[in-house]
Scaffold this motif. Sequence first.
Motif, short mmCIF file in Angstrom:
data_model
loop_
_atom_site.label_atom_id
_atom_site.label_comp_id
_atom_site.label_asym_id
_atom_site.label_seq_id
_atom_site.Cartn_x
_atom_site.Cartn_y
_atom_site.Cartn_z
N PRO A 1 -36.62 57.11 25.46
CA PRO A 1 -35.17 57.15 25.71
C PRO A 1 -34.56 55.78 26.02
CG PRO A 1 -36.39 58.53 27.29
CD PRO A 1 -37.38 57.93 26.37
N MET A 2 -35.37 54.83 26.44
CA MET A 2 -34.84 53.50 26.76
C MET A 2 -34.75 52.61 25.53
SD MET A 2 -36.42 52.67 30.48
CE MET A 2 -35.48 51.17 30.58
N TYR A 3 -35.34 53.04 24.41
CA TYR A 3 -35.37 52.20 23.21
C TYR A 3 -33.96 51.73 22.82
CZ TYR A 3 -36.42 50.57 18.51
OH TYR A 3 -36.54 49.79 17.40
N ARG A 4 -33.04 52.68 22.68
CA ARG A 4 -31.67 52.32 22.28
C ARG A 4 -30.99 51.45 23.34
NH1 ARG A 4 -29.24 53.96 17.94
NH2 ARG A 4 -29.99 55.74 16.80
N LEU A 5 -31.24 51.71 24.60
CA LEU A 5 -30.61 50.94 25.67
C LEU A 5 -31.08 49.49 25.69
CD1 LEU A 5 -30.83 53.54 28.57
CD2 LEU A 5 -28.80 52.93 27.22
N LEU A 6 -32.30 49.25 25.26
CA LEU A 6 -32.87 47.91 25.34
C LEU A 6 -32.80 47.15 24.03
CD1 LEU A 6 -35.93 48.69 27.63
CD2 LEU A 6 -33.75 47.63 28.25
N GLN A 7 -32.09 47.69 23.05
CA GLN A 7 -31.85 46.98 21.80
C GLN A 7 -30.78 45.92 22.03
OE1 GLN A 7 -32.97 47.11 18.53
NE2 GLN A 7 -34.62 48.32 19.39
N PRO A 8 -30.96 44.74 21.46
CA PRO A 8 -29.89 43.75 21.55
C PRO A 8 -28.64 44.26 20.83
CG PRO A 8 -31.85 42.83 20.48
CD PRO A 8 -32.11 44.28 20.73
N ALA A 9 -27.49 43.85 21.28
CA ALA A 9 -26.23 44.25 20.63
C ALA A 9 -26.29 43.88 19.15
CB ALA A 9 -25.06 43.55 21.29
N GLY A 10 -25.89 44.81 18.31
CA GLY A 10 -25.88 44.55 16.87
C GLY A 10 -27.20 44.72 16.18
N ALA A 11 -28.23 45.14 16.89
CA ALA A 11 -29.55 45.30 16.26
C ALA A 11 -29.52 46.44 15.26
CB ALA A 11 -30.62 45.56 17.31
N ASN A 12 -30.33 46.31 14.25
CA ASN A 12 -30.46 47.33 13.22
C ASN A 12 -31.43 48.38 13.73
OD1 ASN A 12 -30.91 48.87 10.98
ND2 ASN A 12 -31.62 47.19 9.69
N LEU A 13 -30.92 49.51 14.20
CA LEU A 13 -31.78 50.53 14.77
C LEU A 13 -32.53 51.32 13.72
CD1 LEU A 13 -29.46 51.87 17.61
CD2 LEU A 13 -31.34 50.26 17.78
N GLY A 14 -32.12 51.22 12.49
CA GLY A 14 -32.77 51.99 11.45
C GLY A 14 -33.91 51.27 10.76
N GLY A 15 -34.11 50.00 11.03
CA GLY A 15 -35.14 49.27 10.31
C GLY A 15 -35.63 48.07 11.07
#
Length: 175
Positions: free
Chosen positions: A158-172
């Motif tokens: 559940p923290m994966y999305r929260l710890l992504q840098p702004a603008g990161a490509n979550l799909g790849g």
Amino acid sequence: MAQLPSGRHVAIQATPLFDLIDAACTPDAVITRLLQIQQLADLSPFIDVMFFREVADARALAIAPGGQSVPSGIEPFASGYTLATIDHAIRDWTPEDRRAFAEYLGSERTHAHLSALLDRVAEVKHRLGREGGFVLRLQALMWEAGCHPVQNDERDDPMYRLLQPAGANLGGNQE
């Protein structure tokens, strides 16, 4: 700074890296991009390549300690490229200029500069893990322990999305 056989001057500048470090030292920042810098090659997206142009009234510039002075009559300007993207720009350069640029990047002086920048990143990451606010300490210590969700690509965490840098490509792939 280097002067290439064609007469072109080039240099590197770490302003984007220092901006990243400054942003990482703010409360509740997502510091994933900083944490991902672990080796010299990881610095590439954060090191600008500067070009120079002739200007009759160019002013003297402050340079980094140990840097070479800029010859009179020229001034730097942002090329729009980083070390990660410069290959697109140098395709049109002569083989001699490309070789000289590669030698500049591979020089002991440039290597020492980039190594010092990498050491600075390691110092900041360590300090954030010991002295930062809770969110910063949590991110840094999880990275050090090897259990950061982004580090391990644990997309179900559940923290994966929260710890992504702004603008990161979550799909790849990461940027």
